[in-house]
Write a protein that holds these residues in place. Structure first.
Motif, PDB file in Angstrom:
ATOM      1  N   GLY A  14       0.822  -1.206   0.000  1.00 21.76           N
ATOM      2  CA  GLY A  14       0.000   0.000   0.000  1.00 21.76           C
ATOM      3  C   GLY A  14       0.851   1.248   0.000  1.00 21.76           C
ATOM      4  N   LYS A  15       1.928   1.219   0.782  1.00 16.36           N
ATOM      5  CA  LYS A  15       2.837   2.363   0.851  1.00 16.36           C
ATOM      6  C   LYS A  15       3.480   2.604  -0.517  1.00 16.36           C
ATOM      7  CE  LYS A  15       4.924   4.686   4.339  1.00 16.36           C
ATOM      8  NZ  LYS A  15       4.189   5.878   4.715  1.00 16.36           N
ATOM      9  N   GLY A  54       2.211   1.779  -3.382  1.00 15.52           N
ATOM     10  CA  GLY A  54       1.182   2.233  -4.310  1.00 15.52           C
ATOM     11  C   GLY A  54       0.822   3.689  -4.132  1.00 15.52           C
ATOM     12  N   GLU A  55       0.827   4.161  -2.888  1.00 18.19           N
ATOM     13  CA  GLU A  55       0.407   5.538  -2.646  1.00 18.19           C
ATOM     14  C   GLU A  55       1.552   6.536  -2.799  1.00 18.19           C
ATOM     15  OE1 GLU A  55       0.884   6.025   2.191  1.00 18.19           O
ATOM     16  OE2 GLU A  55      -0.942   5.161   1.377  1.00 18.19           O
ATOM     17  N   SER A  56       2.772   6.058  -2.722  1.00 19.67           N
ATOM     18  CA  SER A  56       3.899   6.986  -2.723  1.00 19.67           C
ATOM     19  C   SER A  56       4.406   7.233  -4.136  1.00 19.67           C
ATOM     20  CB  SER A  56       5.004   6.427  -1.837  1.00 19.67           C
ATOM     21  OG  SER A  56       6.162   6.138  -2.538  1.00 19.67           O
ATOM     22  N   ARG A  57       4.923   8.409  -4.316  1.00 21.23           N
ATOM     23  CA  ARG A  57       5.593   8.755  -5.569  1.00 21.23           C
ATOM     24  C   ARG A  57       7.084   8.778  -5.321  1.00 21.23           C
ATOM     25  NH1 ARG A  57       3.502  12.099  -9.693  1.00 21.23           N
ATOM     26  NH2 ARG A  57       5.406  13.240  -9.336  1.00 21.23           N
TER      27      ARG A  57
END
Length: 134
Positions: A76-77, A79-82
């Motif tokens: 999840g981290k 996936g959400e991080s750029r």
């Protein structure tokens, strides 16, 4: 008692494989029932009651994760991080000599380091190297 079917090749004495078509729902049910076991081994154990002779060729078995929740958090981290994009932009700017050393740049680098540290801890937890309290 019949002899096992032969491959069409004259030199091969291996029996031909048997394919089984399953619906998406049937396969999903089987995979859930199999858990971490390979699907083929699970089906064989159900068909033959675990009395089948050991196979000559060993297939890879999936290693169970110690903490699948931590792995889910890690994914999840990611996936959400750029993070990758941001670090790549910072690296390009540093290589070209155009990276300004400002409080914003320092904050971005510190945030990237914090994200990497968090993801490392989550991965280590998922693999069972750290306890969940770290």
């Amino acid at each position: 008692m019949s002899t096992p079917p032969k491959n069409s090749s004259k030199n091969s004495s291996l029996p031909t494989p048997f394919s089984l078509r399953l619906t998406f729902e049937e396969r999903t049910t089987l995979e859930q029932s199999a858990g971490n076991r390979p699907l083929g081994a699970y089906i064989r154990s159900k068909l033959f009651g675990g009395t089948e002779a050991p196979r000559k060729r060993r297939s890879r078995t999936r290693k169970p994760l110690k903490d699948e929740k931590a792995l889910g958090e890690l994914l999840g981290k990611l996936g959400e991080s750029r993070l990758a994009s941001n670090v790549n932009q910072l690296a390009k700017a540093a290589n070209s000599g155009s990276l300004p050393v400002t409080p914003d740049t320092e904050k971005a680098l510190q945030n990237a380091c914090d994200d990497v540290r968090t993801m490392r801890i989550l991965l280590m937890q998922a693999l069972g190297y750290y306890s969940s309290e770290v």
